[in-house]
Design a protein around this motif. Structure first.
Motif: not given
Length: 302
Positions: A29-40
């Motif tokens: 639900s975090l706004v920045e989750y998708q950004d973190y996921k792309k990096i991982v």
């Protein structure tokens, strides 16, 4: 559920620790989750060394909280990494495949197209694995038997000349200024000294000291594979060296000096040293004496 800080949940996720259903829901639900996921997701493509997940997270968080994060910089860095890794693998696969055998040793090599090479003692072979199917070419020093799968032309490069086939069985022996080729199946083309000679099954040739000798053979395959060598007008010096290779011995000549004009035609076994020595010495009236791994061949009776 124990209330956890946002940072603790993200660190658990980065460290591949299991998350509860509530923690997973909170993370996604975090706004920045998708950004973190792309990096991982991009990071899993590479085998990276172990790193400190907490420090990694803090660096990500620091960037994510900046007013305007320039993701193009990250993508450019990732692109550079991909190029570097790609160049590394391109360099790695461009390196020639190399094989060598020692005295008394033979080796079977299976090429990328399933062609088979049997290397005789003290031989060296190399080829480029990259684009092998389009360019079937290898280099040989020594002796080897080839069972070639059908396909594009197959070329064996030696210091004395080139042997080219499409799909066949043949043997190449090249050492110390002489070249010997025998064909057992299919058609073989030998090119050397501006000459081009085609060999059909059970035909062979020897080129030594500037002289070409063509002959027929009854052999269905390379004799050395079956434990003996057949020589057709080969310099005696090379026969002596073949004995050293097959038995891992050192031969000393006493009161004998072979020149390149002295040729030998005959067979020597690879399974009995005494028999092999007699095959070479008796025709010339020589004697020999064996001591451990050393042999002395003499023109006079010892």
């Amino acid at each position: 559920m124990k209330v956890m800080k946002k940072e603790e949940i993200i660190i658990k996720w980065l460290n591949h620790e299991p998350l509860t259903q509530e923690e997973t829901y909170f993370l996604e639900s975090l706004v920045e989750y998708q950004d973190y996921k792309k990096i991982v997701d991009k990071a899993t493509v590479f085998k990276a060394p172990v790193f400190d997940q907490v420090k990694s997270y803090n660096r990500i968080k620091e960037k994510a909280h900046q007013k305007s994060f320039d993701w193009s910089v990250l993508y450019k860095i990732a692109a550079v990494i991909v190029v570097v890794v790609g160049c590394y693998f391109a360099f790695f696969f461009a390196q020639p495949q190399q094989y060598n055998t020692l005295a008394q040793q033979t080796k079977e090599i299976r090429l990328p197209d399933n062609s088979v090479v049997l290397m005789n003692a003290e031989s060296a072979l190399s080829y480029e694995k990259k684009n092998w199917d389009d360019k079937r070419k290898l280099q040989l020093q020594g002796e080897a038997f080839f069972d070639v799968e059908k396909g594009k032309k197959f070329t064996v490069l030696t210091k004395m000349g080139e042997i080219e086939v499409l799909g066949t069985e043949f043997n190449v022996h090249q050492r110390n200024g002489f070249l010997s080729v025998e064909c057992y199946e299919g058609l073989v083309e030998v090119r050397f000294n501006n000459k081009k000679i085609q060999l059909e099954p059970q035909e062979g040739l020897t080129f030594a000291n500037g002289k070409l000798i063509e002959y027929n053979t009854k052999e269905a395959t390379s004799a050395w594979i079956n434990g003996y060598s057949i020589f057709k007008s080969i310099p005696v010096k090379e026969v002596i060296e073949e004995l050293e290779r097959q038995y891992n011995i050192e031969i000393t000549l006493k009161n004998i000096k072979f020149d390149n004009q002295q040729l030998f035609t005959g067979n020597i076994t690879h399974k009995n040293l005494e028999t092999a020595l007699k095959s070479v010495t008796i025709p010339f009236g020589y004697t020999y004496q064996v001591s451990n791994n050393s042999v002395v061949i003499s023109a006079k009776k010892l």
